[in-house]
Motif scaffolding. Structure first.
Motif, PDB file in Angstrom:
ATOM      1  N   CYS A  23      -2.002 -28.676   6.762  1.00 49.12           N
ATOM      2  CA  CYS A  23      -3.110 -28.828   5.805  1.00 49.12           C
ATOM      3  C   CYS A  23      -3.713 -30.231   5.847  1.00 49.12           C
ATOM      4  CB  CYS A  23      -2.631 -28.529   4.388  1.00 49.12           C
ATOM      5  SG  CYS A  23      -2.177 -26.798   4.116  1.00 49.12           S
ATOM      6  N   LYS A  52      -2.724 -16.959   3.508  1.00 48.57           N
ATOM      7  CA  LYS A  52      -3.000 -16.863   2.072  1.00 48.57           C
ATOM      8  C   LYS A  52      -3.861 -18.048   1.625  1.00 48.57           C
ATOM      9  CE  LYS A  52       1.261 -14.436   0.734  1.00 48.57           C
ATOM     10  NZ  LYS A  52       1.979 -14.442   2.017  1.00 48.57           N
ATOM     11  N   VAL A  53      -4.868 -17.771   0.824  1.00 53.64           N
ATOM     12  CA  VAL A  53      -5.733 -18.819   0.278  1.00 53.64           C
ATOM     13  C   VAL A  53      -5.116 -19.324  -1.015  1.00 53.64           C
ATOM     14  CG1 VAL A  53      -8.026 -19.391  -0.592  1.00 53.64           C
ATOM     15  CG2 VAL A  53      -7.787 -17.778   1.303  1.00 53.64           C
ATOM     16  N   TYR A  74     -11.017 -26.559   4.976  1.00 56.87           N
ATOM     17  CA  TYR A  74     -11.200 -25.275   4.300  1.00 56.87           C
ATOM     18  C   TYR A  74     -11.700 -25.480   2.869  1.00 56.87           C
ATOM     19  CZ  TYR A  74      -8.499 -23.115   8.084  1.00 56.87           C
ATOM     20  OH  TYR A  74      -8.045 -22.685   9.299  1.00 56.87           O
ATOM     21  N   GLU A  75     -12.346 -24.449   2.350  1.00 57.55           N
ATOM     22  CA  GLU A  75     -12.773 -24.493   0.951  1.00 57.55           C
ATOM     23  C   GLU A  75     -11.568 -24.687   0.046  1.00 57.55           C
ATOM     24  OE1 GLU A  75     -14.443 -21.120  -1.992  1.00 57.55           O
ATOM     25  OE2 GLU A  75     -15.832 -21.618  -0.370  1.00 57.55           O
ATOM     26  N   ARG A  76     -10.559 -23.847   0.260  1.00 56.09           N
ATOM     27  CA  ARG A  76      -9.271 -24.012  -0.415  1.00 56.09           C
ATOM     28  C   ARG A  76      -8.182 -23.866   0.635  1.00 56.09           C
ATOM     29  NH1 ARG A  76     -11.870 -20.526  -3.872  1.00 56.09           N
ATOM     30  NH2 ARG A  76     -10.390 -18.816  -3.650  1.00 56.09           N
ATOM     31  N   LEU A 111      -5.318 -22.980   3.134  1.00 49.56           N
ATOM     32  CA  LEU A 111      -4.966 -21.707   3.752  1.00 49.56           C
ATOM     33  C   LEU A 111      -3.605 -21.855   4.429  1.00 49.56           C
ATOM     34  CD1 LEU A 111      -5.970 -18.816   4.500  1.00 49.56           C
ATOM     35  CD2 LEU A 111      -6.849 -19.828   6.620  1.00 49.56           C
ATOM     36  N   ASN A 164      -8.789 -26.958  -3.254  1.00 46.10           N
ATOM     37  CA  ASN A 164      -9.138 -27.697  -2.056  1.00 46.10           C
ATOM     38  C   ASN A 164      -8.023 -28.700  -1.734  1.00 46.10           C
ATOM     39  OD1 ASN A 164     -10.749 -30.498  -1.157  1.00 46.10           O
ATOM     40  ND2 ASN A 164     -11.449 -28.657  -0.115  1.00 46.10           N
TER      41      ASN A 164
END
Length: 337
Positions: free
Chosen positions: A70, A89-90, A81-83, A85, A94
């Motif tokens: 991450c 799984k999201v 990523y937006e949130r 991952l 953020n």
């Protein structure tokens, strides 16, 4: 004298308000540095061990996830990523960059960790993220020559304490060192007129510095920023990784940590260092570009019941602010893009 490199600039500057801004910038950056004293951890062997651990997927329960999954160096130690991952799984928020973590007073978007050690423990042992354990740590440390030697040198109480201290040492060592902003403060370069105008707007009309204050471009506090409250898939509590345990709900931000109306939907102010390479932005990753962020604040946010107000910035002024923000990025990370 601290002010000596700027005397020529002062003499040539016509804007009285900009002179005030420059004086404040220089004063706060020289008088109020809040960086943690890292003499107890800043040693080569511990930093190298921390780096080894940071990039090791063997630290996770299924050998699939590392800290660097991450926190990617080439993305300013964010993930793009937006949130977040992980394993398909999201997660709920953020990913925050780890750059300059030694300058923070609290950690995570909701500030639930009050020390860097506690911040490290969170994702390290939570199963939906790395999900490590005492057994996994022992196996990794005792089977890796670099880690084993560093463990013996560290005189840590146990392998778990060693891993946390080593990761802390590496995270502290990963910091913003070379920005145009810092070079400007040191008197080594001059800002362009566009950048100077942007700095004046940042500390003046646009009021960015009300939250993104000196010296680290964050006040470390929690604020509501007039965003629409959308339901998201919340992160599973504890060590559950079952899809059935995931549910839709609101992210209450600081309201998940403390009681009170002011804490609801309030999130920590992120630092703006390296902001040009850590998109997307906001706790929910809802803005992909700096232009979107500036437009958002210029219109006073999504809802009109919060503390924000219309700024009345022109297109020219918005571009000037972005030019200043670009000076806050470390050239070492820009080159790796």
């Amino acid at each position: 004298s601290t002010l000596f490199p700027y005397t020529t600039l002062f003499r040539s500057t016509q804007s009285y308000s900009l002179l005030i801004v420059l004086g404040l910038v220089i004063f706060y950056n020289t008088a109020f540095s809040t960086s943690e004293d890292i003499t107890d951890v800043k040693s080569t062997f511990l930093i190298n061990a921390g780096k080894e651990l940071f990039f090791s997927k063997e630290l996770s329960y299924d050998s699939q996830v590392a800290c660097s999954s991450c926190h990617i160096p080439e993305k300013g130690f964010q993930d793009g990523y937006e949130r977040a991952l992980i394993r398909g799984k999201v997660l709920s928020r953020n990913t925050l960059s780890i750059l300059n973590v030694n300058r923070y007073l609290n950690y995570f978007w909701d500030g639930r960790a009050v020390s860097l050690e506690k911040q490290i423990e969170g994702p390290l042992f939570q199963k939906i993220e790395i999900g490590s354990s005492k057994e996994i740590i022992n196996k990794l440390v005792f089977s890796n020559t670099l880690l084993f030697n560093a463990f013996n040198l560290s005189k840590a109480e146990n392998t778990q304490a060693f891993v946390i201290s080593a990761l802390k040492a590496y995270c502290i060592d990963v910091s913003t060192k070379t920005t145009r902003y810092n070079q400007f403060l040191d008197g080594n370069i001059s800002f362009t007129n566009q950048e100077l105008s942007g700095m004046e707007l940042f500390f003046g009309k646009a009021n960015c510095s009300n939250c993104h204050s000196l010296p680290n471009f964050t006040d470390g506090k929690f604020h509501k920023v007039n965003k629409y409250r959308r339901k998201i898939i919340l992160q599973s509590p504890g060590n559950s990784t079952n899809v059935s345990d995931l549910k839709l709900g609101y992210d209450y931000g600081r309201g998940n940590v403390e009681n009170g109306r002011d804490a609801l939907f309030a999130f920590r102010t992120p630092s703006l260092f390296n902001v040009s390479i850590t998109s997307p932005y906001m706790h929910d990753g809802s803005h992909r570009t700096l232009d979107e962020v500036i437009d958002y604040y210029n219109r006073g946010g999504d809802i009109k019941t919060g503390p924000l107000y219309r700024l009345g910035l022109t297109n020219k002024e918005k571009k000037q602010i972005i030019s200043f923000l670009l000076t806050l990025s470390d050239s070492n990370y820009i080159k790796s893009q």
